[in-house]
Structures are given as C-alpha cells and as structure tokens.
Design a protein around this motif. Sequence first.
Motif, PDB file in Angstrom:
ATOM      1  N   GLN A 133      -7.067   8.921  -1.832  1.00 56.95           N
ATOM      2  CA  GLN A 133      -7.540   9.068  -0.451  1.00 56.95           C
ATOM      3  C   GLN A 133      -7.792   7.704   0.188  1.00 56.95           C
ATOM      4  O   GLN A 133      -7.439   7.469   1.353  1.00 56.95           O
ATOM      5  CB  GLN A 133      -8.818   9.904  -0.425  1.00 56.95           C
ATOM      6  N   GLN A 134      -8.398   6.788  -0.583  1.00 59.12           N
ATOM      7  CA  GLN A 134      -8.655   5.438  -0.065  1.00 59.12           C
ATOM      8  C   GLN A 134      -7.348   4.715   0.260  1.00 59.12           C
ATOM      9  O   GLN A 134      -7.258   3.986   1.264  1.00 59.12           O
ATOM     10  CB  GLN A 134      -9.459   4.638  -1.089  1.00 59.12           C
ATOM     11  N   LEU A 135      -6.337   4.900  -0.576  1.00 62.20           N
ATOM     12  CA  LEU A 135      -5.038   4.268  -0.323  1.00 62.20           C
ATOM     13  C   LEU A 135      -4.418   4.785   0.969  1.00 62.20           C
ATOM     14  O   LEU A 135      -3.864   4.016   1.761  1.00 62.20           O
ATOM     15  CB  LEU A 135      -4.094   4.523  -1.494  1.00 62.20           C
ATOM     16  N   ASN A 136      -4.500   6.089   1.189  1.00 63.73           N
ATOM     17  CA  ASN A 136      -3.954   6.657   2.416  1.00 63.73           C
ATOM     18  C   ASN A 136      -4.697   6.148   3.644  1.00 63.73           C
ATOM     19  O   ASN A 136      -4.080   5.857   4.680  1.00 63.73           O
ATOM     20  CB  ASN A 136      -4.015   8.186   2.364  1.00 63.73           C
ATOM     21  N   GLU A 137      -6.015   6.014   3.537  1.00 64.83           N
ATOM     22  CA  GLU A 137      -6.805   5.499   4.655  1.00 64.83           C
ATOM     23  C   GLU A 137      -6.462   4.030   4.916  1.00 64.83           C
ATOM     24  O   GLU A 137      -6.339   3.604   6.075  1.00 64.83           O
ATOM     25  CB  GLU A 137      -8.287   5.661   4.359  1.00 64.83           C
TER      26      GLU A 137
ATOM     27  N   LYS B 172      -3.634   2.539   4.196  1.00 60.35           N
ATOM     28  CA  LYS B 172      -2.287   2.519   4.756  1.00 60.35           C
ATOM     29  C   LYS B 172      -2.319   2.839   6.250  1.00 60.35           C
ATOM     30  O   LYS B 172      -1.641   2.183   7.057  1.00 60.35           O
ATOM     31  CB  LYS B 172      -1.417   3.516   4.005  1.00 60.35           C
ATOM     32  N   ALA B 173      -3.125   3.831   6.640  1.00 64.07           N
ATOM     33  CA  ALA B 173      -3.215   4.210   8.056  1.00 64.07           C
ATOM     34  C   ALA B 173      -3.792   3.077   8.896  1.00 64.07           C
ATOM     35  O   ALA B 173      -3.328   2.821  10.020  1.00 64.07           O
ATOM     36  CB  ALA B 173      -4.069   5.471   8.199  1.00 64.07           C
TER      37      ALA B 173
ATOM     38  N   GLU C  92       0.836  -1.207   0.000  1.00 67.86           N
ATOM     39  CA  GLU C  92       0.000   0.000   0.000  1.00 67.86           C
ATOM     40  C   GLU C  92       0.869   1.254   0.000  1.00 67.86           C
ATOM     41  O   GLU C  92       0.519   2.262  -0.622  1.00 67.86           O
ATOM     42  CB  GLU C  92      -0.911  -0.023   1.231  1.00 67.86           C
ATOM     43  N   THR C  93       2.015   1.209   0.681  1.00 70.07           N
ATOM     44  CA  THR C  93       2.923   2.352   0.699  1.00 70.07           C
ATOM     45  C   THR C  93       3.464   2.629  -0.695  1.00 70.07           C
ATOM     46  O   THR C  93       3.534   3.785  -1.142  1.00 70.07           O
ATOM     47  CB  THR C  93       4.090   2.089   1.671  1.00 70.07           C
TER      48      THR C  93
END
Length: 452
Positions: free
Chosen positions: A210-214, A216-217, A161-162
């Motif tokens: 945005q979905q990728l960042n969420e 990843k978090a 994901e990163t």
Amino acid sequence: MNSGILQVFQRELTCPICMNYFIDPITIDCGHSFCRPCFYLNWQDITVLVQCSKCKKTTRQRNLRTNIRLKKMASIARKASLRQFLSSEEQICGTHREIKKMFCEVDKSLLCLLCSSSQEHRDHKHCPIEWAAEEHREKLLKKMQSLWEKACENHRNLNMETTRTRCWQDYVSLRIEAIRAEYQKMPAFLHEEEQHHLERLQKEGEDIFQQLNESKARMEHSRELFRGMYEDLKQMCHKADVELLQAFGDILHRYESLLLQVQEPLNPELSAGPITGLLDRLNGFRVDFTLHPEGRNSHIFLYGDLRSMNVGCDPQDDPHFTAKSECFLVWGAQTFTSGKYYWEVHVGDSWNWAFGVCNNYWKEKRQNDKIDGGEGLFLFGCVKEDAHCSLFTTSPFVVQYVPRPTSRVGFFLDCEGRTMTFVDVDQNALIYTIPNCSFSPPLRPIFCCSHF
C-alpha cells in the motif's frame, strides 16, 4: 537592412518547435537546432532513437551542448526587438521626453534615467532593461536546468517505485515459501511459531504494498507538476523582455515552492524474523576454509553498475559483471562436488561486497574486464549508493528487501538439493534460498569486497 534578408536572419534564429527566438539552443547530430527546453519536452527519453522534426533523421545524441554562436545571435535579435519597442511613443517619458531604459525592481515600472534618480525612486534598485532582461533569462535557464534534473530524478524514482510495486507481491510470496520450506525441516512443535511468522510477514508485505502504491501516486503527481512548471518557465523565457522582468518574482516563488515537493522513493524492508533452531541445524555442516593465495588483491566482479543496482533494478534486465581494480577478491582453496556445507563471513560495517560460490569458469576468467551473464555464480551481495545499502542475490538476480546484516552472514551449500541459502547469523533469520541452482561442479567459495 533589406526586409527579405531580415526575415531570413530571423528564421535562422527561430526554433522550429516553438517558433520563437532560440533560448539555450542545442544542435543535434543531423545539424538542426532547437531550444533545449523544446527538445527536452518533446523527447523526454533521449536514450532511445528519436526523429528530428525537421529532417526526420534519427538521433541518439546525449550530452547536448549549448550552441554559443546561435545563443549570442538570438540575444542580439531580442535586444534589437527591445530597442524597437522602447523607441515607440508609448515608452517615451511624458515628463522628461526621454526613452524609458531603466527598470525599477521595486514597483516593476519602466523609467527614464532622470525619473530613476528622482526622490520617489532614489532608494529603489534600478537596472538597464536590456541588461536586466538577459540576466533574468539566464537565471531562469539555470532554474530550468535544475528543475529538469529534479524531474529526471523523479522519473528514475518513479520507474524504481513502479518496478518495486509490480514485483512486490511476487517477492513476498517467494519469501513466504522459502521460510515455510525452512520450517518444514524443523521439529513439529514449531508449527505455532511458523504460523505467527508467516502471518506477520504477510501483513508487513500488504502494508508495504500500500505504501508503494501511495509513493508511486505521489511521484506521478510530481511528474505532472514538474512538467507544468518547466513549461511555464519556458514560456516565461520566451516573453518579451519587459513582461519577463515584471513577472519574474512570481514565477520564481512558484518554482521554489515546487522543489519542496520532491518525493524520495520508499525503501521497503521486511523484518528479519528469527527461526528457532535454524543455526543449530546448519552448524551441523560447518566447515572452515583456507584462502587461495593466488587470488589476493585481484579483481572483483560486481553485479552490474552500482547505480543500476539500486533497489528498483528491473529483474528482467540483463546485468553484467564489471571488473573494478580497487576491489579485493579471494577464492577458497577447497572445492565441492557433492554434500552439504555451511560457513560464515563477518561483514560488520563493510559495504560493496559479495560472497558465495562459483564454478571454475569464474576463477579462470577473473582477469577479464567484462563477463556477460551470471550463470555459475551464486552470491549474496551488498552495494551502497549515497546513504542507502541494497542487498541482492544472483542466479537469478533478486533484490532482497531485508535488513542488512551487521555482523555475520551464514552460507549453506546443498549440492544434492541444488540450493544455496544465506542467513543473518545474529538475527538467526533466513535471508534467502536460491532454488534449483544450475550447479556445475566443482564449486569453489568466493569472497570479494571493495570497501571495509
């Protein structure tokens, strides 16, 4: 036993990291031993060189096996400590003056044999403390192994994901430029369609980013939870036998709850927007092929290991081509040195395939087991892992986040423009154009797959 000898014996059975008796001991190649959980927690990435905390020698050892001899000896030492504990006055039954050797799994109490047979405890489940403690410790170790595998899976997914997050905006920009370049070859009246197409693509790209960042978090949060739970399970394994038995149910419940929080990686996919007139233009360069008979039932060169081919593959990696004997490869009999050519391949429900063009170097080296690098090989391919298919193009390697074609794929070779274009025929949509290809004519079509 002499106290000095006893201390030496205990020291040999003690992990130098946690300073407790070994649990699931492993011995690395320098000869020093550690608890497996201690080793994992100190050196999470055992694919790189690490230093032994005892002798400072480096090791890259994998597939660490349990040292059975040390494990049995550590178990004997724990049992000796338990017997010493149970023989104390506090553990003598006040009613029957017998040692409390039984553990009641209902009220978590220690009982003597007579108390465990009393009317109060008759219907409860009991077991000898010495036996139950080691059995529960083994159960915890199995849970820890399962948890570590989940943690490693989460670690791989987080890396994936990163990489996707880091590369995503550049990928969307490249796709926008490729689609804009196609529209520039079309009539001017398609300007409005082009604008809508690119605006939709830009919006999809931002939403997925945005979905990728969420995602990843969430995985980063899961990483901390996994590590914390693993630490807690390790500490529980090191507890005295009676404490372990009394707290076993609570930590098991926490473990089961945590496993429900495993995050699956996002599989981002941009919609396949049709381009009016794309196929009409390409069909003007349509050619048919005859297949080269010498290439039948040959090896295929798949782009890297299938596992590393997952969507998160780092484009900075240096993949190689590995021969797979179960694969099927056919060469086109024709070769191209100049001009423009378009042809189509029916893929249907097949997976693990790659089609495109290559120079003669690849045909001459097709029997090699491994060929490093990807120069001179321009492919669009699909690989499947579990239920998910990943698409890629080569030279350079780029993961393609578009829907997998379900029928025909079109290939357009422009020798003078030094480009190779792939299209989804049914959707009338651009998949990707490889720009600035390092063509070394003659070029030859290549058709390869490992499963239909």
